[in-house]
Design a protein around this motif. Sequence first.
Motif, PDB file in Angstrom:
ATOM      1  N   ILE A 355       0.862  -1.176   0.000  1.00 30.27           N
ATOM      2  CA  ILE A 355       0.000   0.000   0.000  1.00 30.27           C
ATOM      3  C   ILE A 355       0.901   1.228   0.000  1.00 30.27           C
ATOM      4  N   GLU A 356       0.701   2.127  -0.926  1.00 29.36           N
ATOM      5  CA  GLU A 356       1.518   3.340  -1.001  1.00 29.36           C
ATOM      6  C   GLU A 356       0.636   4.552  -0.741  1.00 29.36           C
ATOM      7  N   ILE A 357       0.862   5.201   0.407  1.00 26.44           N
ATOM      8  CA  ILE A 357       0.127   6.405   0.800  1.00 26.44           C
ATOM      9  C   ILE A 357       1.142   7.520   0.978  1.00 26.44           C
ATOM     10  N   GLY A 358       1.193   8.442   0.038  1.00 28.17           N
ATOM     11  CA  GLY A 358       2.186   9.516   0.108  1.00 28.17           C
ATOM     12  C   GLY A 358       3.588   8.934   0.038  1.00 28.17           C
ATOM     13  N   GLU A 359       4.406   9.317   1.015  1.00 27.20           N
ATOM     14  CA  GLU A 359       5.787   8.829   1.054  1.00 27.20           C
ATOM     15  C   GLU A 359       5.923   7.542   1.859  1.00 27.20           C
ATOM     16  N   LYS A 360       4.830   7.050   2.370  1.00 32.20           N
ATOM     17  CA  LYS A 360       4.890   5.863   3.219  1.00 32.20           C
ATOM     18  C   LYS A 360       4.436   4.616   2.467  1.00 32.20           C
ATOM     19  N   THR A 361       4.990   3.479   2.862  1.00 29.30           N
ATOM     20  CA  THR A 361       4.659   2.186   2.268  1.00 29.30           C
ATOM     21  C   THR A 361       4.227   1.233   3.370  1.00 29.30           C
ATOM     22  N   TYR A 362       3.134   0.519   3.120  1.00 29.65           N
ATOM     23  CA  TYR A 362       2.576  -0.399   4.116  1.00 29.65           C
ATOM     24  C   TYR A 362       2.434  -1.791   3.511  1.00 29.65           C
ATOM     25  N   ASP A 363       2.534  -2.792   4.381  1.00 25.62           N
ATOM     26  CA  ASP A 363       2.428  -4.181   3.944  1.00 25.62           C
ATOM     27  C   ASP A 363       0.947  -4.560   3.790  1.00 25.62           C
ATOM     28  N   TRP A 364       0.559  -4.945   2.591  1.00 25.66           N
ATOM     29  CA  TRP A 364      -0.854  -5.270   2.300  1.00 25.66           C
ATOM     30  C   TRP A 364      -1.344  -6.439   3.136  1.00 25.66           C
ATOM     31  N   PHE A 389      -6.973 -10.642  -2.910  1.00 20.64           N
ATOM     32  CA  PHE A 389      -7.212  -9.961  -4.177  1.00 20.64           C
ATOM     33  C   PHE A 389      -8.465  -9.091  -4.133  1.00 20.64           C
ATOM     34  N   PHE A 390      -8.812  -8.603  -2.946  1.00 21.42           N
ATOM     35  CA  PHE A 390      -9.922  -7.656  -2.846  1.00 21.42           C
ATOM     36  C   PHE A 390      -9.636  -6.446  -3.739  1.00 21.42           C
ATOM     37  N   VAL A 391      -8.381  -6.039  -3.771  1.00 19.87           N
ATOM     38  CA  VAL A 391      -7.916  -5.034  -4.728  1.00 19.87           C
ATOM     39  C   VAL A 391      -6.993  -5.742  -5.706  1.00 19.87           C
ATOM     40  N   LYS A 392      -7.297  -5.620  -6.985  1.00 22.69           N
ATOM     41  CA  LYS A 392      -6.450  -6.221  -8.007  1.00 22.69           C
ATOM     42  C   LYS A 392      -5.596  -5.133  -8.637  1.00 22.69           C
ATOM     43  N   THR A 393      -4.312  -5.399  -8.700  1.00 23.55           N
ATOM     44  CA  THR A 393      -3.400  -4.414  -9.267  1.00 23.55           C
ATOM     45  C   THR A 393      -2.273  -5.127  -9.998  1.00 23.55           C
ATOM     46  N   GLU A 394      -2.042  -4.728 -11.256  1.00 18.72           N
ATOM     47  CA  GLU A 394      -0.980  -5.332 -12.050  1.00 18.72           C
ATOM     48  C   GLU A 394       0.395  -4.958 -11.510  1.00 18.72           C
ATOM     49  N   SER A 395       0.495  -3.770 -10.907  1.00 17.86           N
ATOM     50  CA  SER A 395       1.799  -3.278 -10.444  1.00 17.86           C
ATOM     51  C   SER A 395       2.159  -3.772  -9.052  1.00 17.86           C
ATOM     52  N   SER A 396       1.241  -4.497  -8.382  1.00 11.18           N
ATOM     53  CA  SER A 396       1.416  -4.950  -6.992  1.00 11.18           C
ATOM     54  C   SER A 396       1.442  -3.785  -6.010  1.00 11.18           C
ATOM     55  N   LYS A 397       1.030  -2.603  -6.455  1.00 12.42           N
ATOM     56  CA  LYS A 397       0.971  -1.432  -5.588  1.00 12.42           C
ATOM     57  C   LYS A 397      -0.484  -0.984  -5.448  1.00 12.42           C
ATOM     58  N   VAL A 398      -0.951  -0.927  -4.216  1.00  9.09           N
ATOM     59  CA  VAL A 398      -2.285  -0.418  -3.934  1.00  9.09           C
ATOM     60  C   VAL A 398      -2.155   1.074  -3.685  1.00  9.09           C
ATOM     61  N   SER A 399      -2.681   1.886  -4.588  1.00 13.14           N
ATOM     62  CA  SER A 399      -2.524   3.338  -4.483  1.00 13.14           C
ATOM     63  C   SER A 399      -3.464   3.908  -3.430  1.00 13.14           C
ATOM     64  N   ASP A 400      -3.246   5.181  -3.081  1.00 11.13           N
ATOM     65  CA  ASP A 400      -4.120   5.826  -2.108  1.00 11.13           C
ATOM     66  C   ASP A 400      -5.557   5.908  -2.622  1.00 11.13           C
ATOM     67  N   GLU A 401      -5.729   6.144  -3.960  1.00 10.34           N
ATOM     68  CA  GLU A 401      -7.077   6.185  -4.521  1.00 10.34           C
ATOM     69  C   GLU A 401      -7.767   4.827  -4.397  1.00 10.34           C
ATOM     70  N   GLN A 402      -7.036   3.740  -4.679  1.00  5.58           N
ATOM     71  CA  GLN A 402      -7.622   2.407  -4.574  1.00  5.58           C
ATOM     72  C   GLN A 402      -7.931   2.056  -3.127  1.00  5.58           C
ATOM     73  N   PHE A 403      -7.041   2.432  -2.229  1.00  2.00           N
ATOM     74  CA  PHE A 403      -7.239   2.090  -0.823  1.00  2.00           C
ATOM     75  C   PHE A 403      -8.475   2.796  -0.253  1.00  2.00           C
ATOM     76  N   VAL A 404      -8.624   4.079  -0.591  1.00  2.96           N
ATOM     77  CA  VAL A 404      -9.785   4.820  -0.090  1.00  2.96           C
ATOM     78  C   VAL A 404     -11.052   4.394  -0.814  1.00  2.96           C
ATOM     79  N   GLY A 405     -10.978   4.348  -2.159  1.00  2.00           N
ATOM     80  CA  GLY A 405     -12.174   4.097  -2.953  1.00  2.00           C
ATOM     81  C   GLY A 405     -12.700   2.677  -2.871  1.00  2.00           C
ATOM     82  N   LYS A 406     -11.835   1.701  -2.612  1.00  2.00           N
ATOM     83  CA  LYS A 406     -12.264   0.312  -2.545  1.00  2.00           C
ATOM     84  C   LYS A 406     -12.308  -0.206  -1.101  1.00  2.00           C
ATOM     85  N   VAL A 407     -11.165  -0.093  -0.403  1.00  2.00           N
ATOM     86  CA  VAL A 407     -11.048  -0.713   0.912  1.00  2.00           C
ATOM     87  C   VAL A 407     -11.826   0.057   1.972  1.00  2.00           C
ATOM     88  N   LEU A 408     -11.517   1.338   2.140  1.00  2.00           N
ATOM     89  CA  LEU A 408     -12.185   2.113   3.184  1.00  2.00           C
ATOM     90  C   LEU A 408     -13.674   2.282   2.893  1.00  2.00           C
TER      91      LEU A 408
END
Length: 488
Positions: A355-364, A389-408
Amino acid sequence: MRKSVYFYKELTPAEVGKTGTHEIYIRLPNNFDHEAFFGNRAVENGSVLEINFSAIDTTNSANNPINLRFAYFKNSNQEKRIPSLGELFKRHNVQEGDIVCIESREDNSQTTFYIHFYRNGEITITPSSIFFMRIGEDKVAEPEESHISLPLQQIFYGAPGTGKSKTIKDKTEVAEKEDRVFRTTFHPDSDYSTFVGCYKPSMKPTGVTLASGEKEEVITYKFTPQAFTKSYTAAWNTTNDVYLIIEEINRGNCAQIFGDLFQLLDRKSGFSEYPIDADSDLGDYICEELKGSTRTDFPEGVKEGKKLVLPSNLYIWATMNTSDQSLFPIDSAFKRRWDWKYIPIKEHPDKNYKIEIGEKTYDWWGFLERINKVIGDTTSSEDKKLGYFFVKTESSKVSDEQFVGKVLFYLWNDVFKNYGFDHTIFSKGDKDKFVFSDFFNADGTPNKDNVQLFLKRVEDAIKIDRPLDITPKEETTTVGEEATVAEA
């Protein structure tokens, strides 16, 4: 003439390293006839008989040769095993309950070895290990129907994002390439006609040219088949396996969609035990489609389209998202005609989502472990948890938009809305609690500071060994009296 010797084994916790053992291996029964399988190739190494051999790994259609070793501890416990399989098991993510098949194939005096791994539930063997021989077979590795079979009707169920559709796709990969897979998705407006077919109007040229120069057309009606009828006629036109895949089976009214086809789901020796009469329009279509079939095992009236009987090579598999199970409840009579395969929430070692939020990286996966514990404690249910695979991403990076729009969005609107936001992970400050709008700026972009604060609350609340914040840290290196800062 081909002679094949097969060994099938359901792997135990000890073999996959779940009982504290360091060795990953396949244990063979003491009565395993290694000479019949390998030939007279054993070399004595102290008190152990060893056979080094190369096998073709056919798992996932790989066809890769690998070097293996058979060991027979003849002077101690008489144990026979294929040891040192850690890398191979890791490559295929082999788990307890998975099934391994090893084949020794002799063809024109040349012996070739094969190894193949099946997922738990993909095939069934009785008993838990089988050792047998076939002569004159052309297929690579499948024991007789009495020993092994795939469920004809099977529902893969689990939390959203666990990989239910991917599991089916992997199992039907070869059939997919050969156009033997038919798919449909159930939804609230699905009915018998969208599943089986119906007459639809179409324009047909008459061959007459009008005074205006245009070609005359008339409206005609013809039967238009849907997924069930397409898979049904395809299966009766071949002896190869054909798959009808129903995605989201519980999002439609199964009683309405299947109608009298429900009776066909009772199978005996693979065929429908209770035939049903076909509607005239459906029967006429089937009769036309099957007139060229070379099969000789048609029950009475089936080839003519008068009767409907599911053939033994037609598999009906479906997916069910357990978080949506209340849409259209499936009655017990329907349920008991299916095998049920649970797809658990698990980490996927071949993926490395971050998960990439700004300058920080978190373990999915670290986030999923924590949030799923909160969901489980709050709802006392597995249904609302998040799969890998709740969030599917080809780059293996869950962006802030995906995290907010899908997960939260899912957590706020589909999970905790009905249970309250009392857990400490929702604490924004001393008294304030997060509301969903806190995760957006005025222009609608994600508020990264609040998302990071929420993730910190999650990490602080659920203590596990795996860190959640994995942002690369800066390191200070002293050279003489000067200090330099280097990024890790």
